[in-house]
Design a protein around this motif. Structure first.
Motif, PDB file in Angstrom:
ATOM      1  N   ILE A 114       0.845  -1.209   0.000  1.00 23.61           N
ATOM      2  CA  ILE A 114       0.000   0.000   0.000  1.00 23.61           C
ATOM      3  C   ILE A 114       0.874   1.250   0.000  1.00 23.61           C
ATOM      4  O   ILE A 114       0.571   2.246  -0.666  1.00 23.61           O
ATOM      5  N   ASP A 129      -2.445   5.320   9.610  1.00 19.27           N
ATOM      6  CA  ASP A 129      -2.332   6.096   8.373  1.00 19.27           C
ATOM      7  C   ASP A 129      -3.118   7.394   8.542  1.00 19.27           C
ATOM      8  O   ASP A 129      -4.145   7.392   9.236  1.00 19.27           O
ATOM      9  N   THR A 144      -7.462   4.341   4.148  1.00 18.45           N
ATOM     10  CA  THR A 144      -6.335   3.406   3.900  1.00 18.45           C
ATOM     11  C   THR A 144      -6.430   2.212   4.838  1.00 18.45           C
ATOM     12  O   THR A 144      -6.162   1.070   4.450  1.00 18.45           O
TER      13      THR A 144
END
Ligand code: HGY
Ligand code: MN
Ligand code: MN
Length: 407
Positions: free
Chosen positions: A252, A285, A290
């Motif tokens: 990610i 995050d 996310t």
């Protein structure tokens, strides 16, 4: 006008000695005897400063300095519990700079419209009882009091019994009350301020946080005669999950951070195949979305690792705090105060959770950061130079004065 640097430095040293480790760090876990001694020390200083001291149902301690009018108070505070072999600045610096602010108001005989109060939150670290920030979470109505009371440490001790044992099970309801602003000074616990040569961070918000716990059930057996083809090794599954969690952060990318910090193995001896293992997963995050993307990937990593090893599991995503922006008016007041203090400063986001995260859900909240040497924290090397602390404490003093209204 400014704080008394020498007095603040003495307070940091004095409180830092309670629970000090041989290497000069700090182990003062929530609701232990060291925490009690630290709390008692602060309460004595609050009383010396003429504050009205109260303790609520979660052991949060309040010391209030009256204002000219019966208005909602400006709160300053943080926590005095630490992680094991942690540092002397995480949490306690915010409490001591709040105390120093009040001492300076007393010295200068300054009256404020709003009352000003110092608050110490219980078990902010989540090191002994989970989750972190449990007491501000109860106050914000995000965690039920009974659930918090029932939280158990690794010895099975309940939080409420530990509170009672140290004499800080207060009677004041732990509920949201109106406040003019909540200001928390804290170390950055990251490298940015030091890298840029800045003394103060004007914090605009705190990242989203998710905590999970994974229990793995394999088959305990002898390390010698058991052929590899029939093993169901809980620790092998755990190892693949740990590597998989790191892979999710890589996949990610961006500002996602992922940590497996806690691992237990049973029976945890050389010559037995681990039949059981547990581990923690901490994801953070700046964007809540996310974490929404990352958690299903965690589920898949766990499912696949356990299928390969033939291991049963329970996976619980048990704590979640969304990205938390701070109140623009408080951030602006902190910004003005930082400039007025002469500090070089910048806007910044917090990668660490703080009680301010829950306080922001119930009132205008802001934070002030001071640098961490080498960006280090949650370790005995944690350190912040006094020059920076002085700038931060003066920023807190000036911001509190502006928000409380000087008579
Ligand atoms: O987990 C945190 O970020 C904080 O230190 N409790
Ligand atoms: Mn902290
Ligand atoms: Mn911490």
């Amino acid at each position: 006008m400014g704080i008394d640097r020498k007095r603040l430095e003495r307070s940091i040293d004095d409180l830092g000695r309670i629970g000090e480790t041989p290497r000069g760090g700090l182990t003062r876990l929530a609701l232990t005897d060291e925490d009690k001694r630290g709390r008692d020390w602060i309460v004595a200083r609050m009383r010396e400063a003429g504050l009205r001291v109260t303790v609520d149902q979660m052991g949060n301690i309040f010391g209030e300095r009256p204002g000219a009018e019966p208005l909602p108070p400006v709160l300053m505070g943080s926590h005095v519990d630490s992680v094991p072999t942690g540092g002397k600045y995480d949490g306690q610096l915010g409490v001591l700079c709040g105390l120093e602010t009040i001492r300076t108001l007393n010295d200068q005989r300054i009256r404020t419209r709003h009352p000003v109060a110092l608050v110490i939150f219980t078990n902010e670290e989540g090191a002994r009882f989970q989750p972190a920030m449990i007491a501000s979470g109860v106050m914000a109505g995000k965690i039920a009091l009974e659930d918090a009371y029932g939280a158990r440490d690794t010895d099975g001790v309940r939080l409420v019994d530990a509170l009672e044992r140290i004499g800080y099970l207060g009677s004041e309801p732990c509920v949201a009350r109106p406040f003019r602003a909540y200001l928390e000074l804290h170390i950055e616990q990251g490298p940015i301020l030091e890298e840029e040569g800045l003394a103060v961070g004007v914090v605009e918000g705190i990242v989203a946080i998710s905590w999970s716990r994974l229990s793995l059930h394999g088959v305990q057996d002898h390390a010698g005669p058991t052929p590899m083809r029939i093993r169901h090794d809980a620790l092998v599954a755990a190892a693949e999950v740990i590597a998989g969690v790191r892979g999710i952060a890589r996949e990610i990318g961006g500002n996602l951070v992922a940590t497996v910090g806690h691992l237990t193995v049973r029976p945890n001896i050389v010559n037995a195949i681990p039949g059981a293992a547990t581990l923690s997963i901490d994801l953070r995050d700046p964007r809540t979305e996310t974490l929404d993307r990352a958690l299903p990937l965690v589920d898949r990593v766990v499912r696949d690792a356990c299928a390969r090893e033939g291991v049963r599991y329970e996976l619980e995503h048990y704590w979640r705090v969304p990205f938390t922006p701070f109140a623009a008016e408080v951030v602006a007041a902190v910004d003005r105060a930082a400039r007025a203090s002469g500090a070089r400063s910048r806007r910044i986001l917090s990668g660490a959770g703080h009680d301010a995260q829950y306080m922001a859900a119930i009132g205008p909240t802001g934070m002030i950061f001071v640098p961490s040497r080498g960006g280090r924290s949650h370790c005995e090397e944690e350190f912040t130079p006094m020059d920076d602390i002085e700038y931060g404490a003066n920023t807190l003093l000036l911001a509190a004065l502006e928000l409380a209204g000087r008579m």
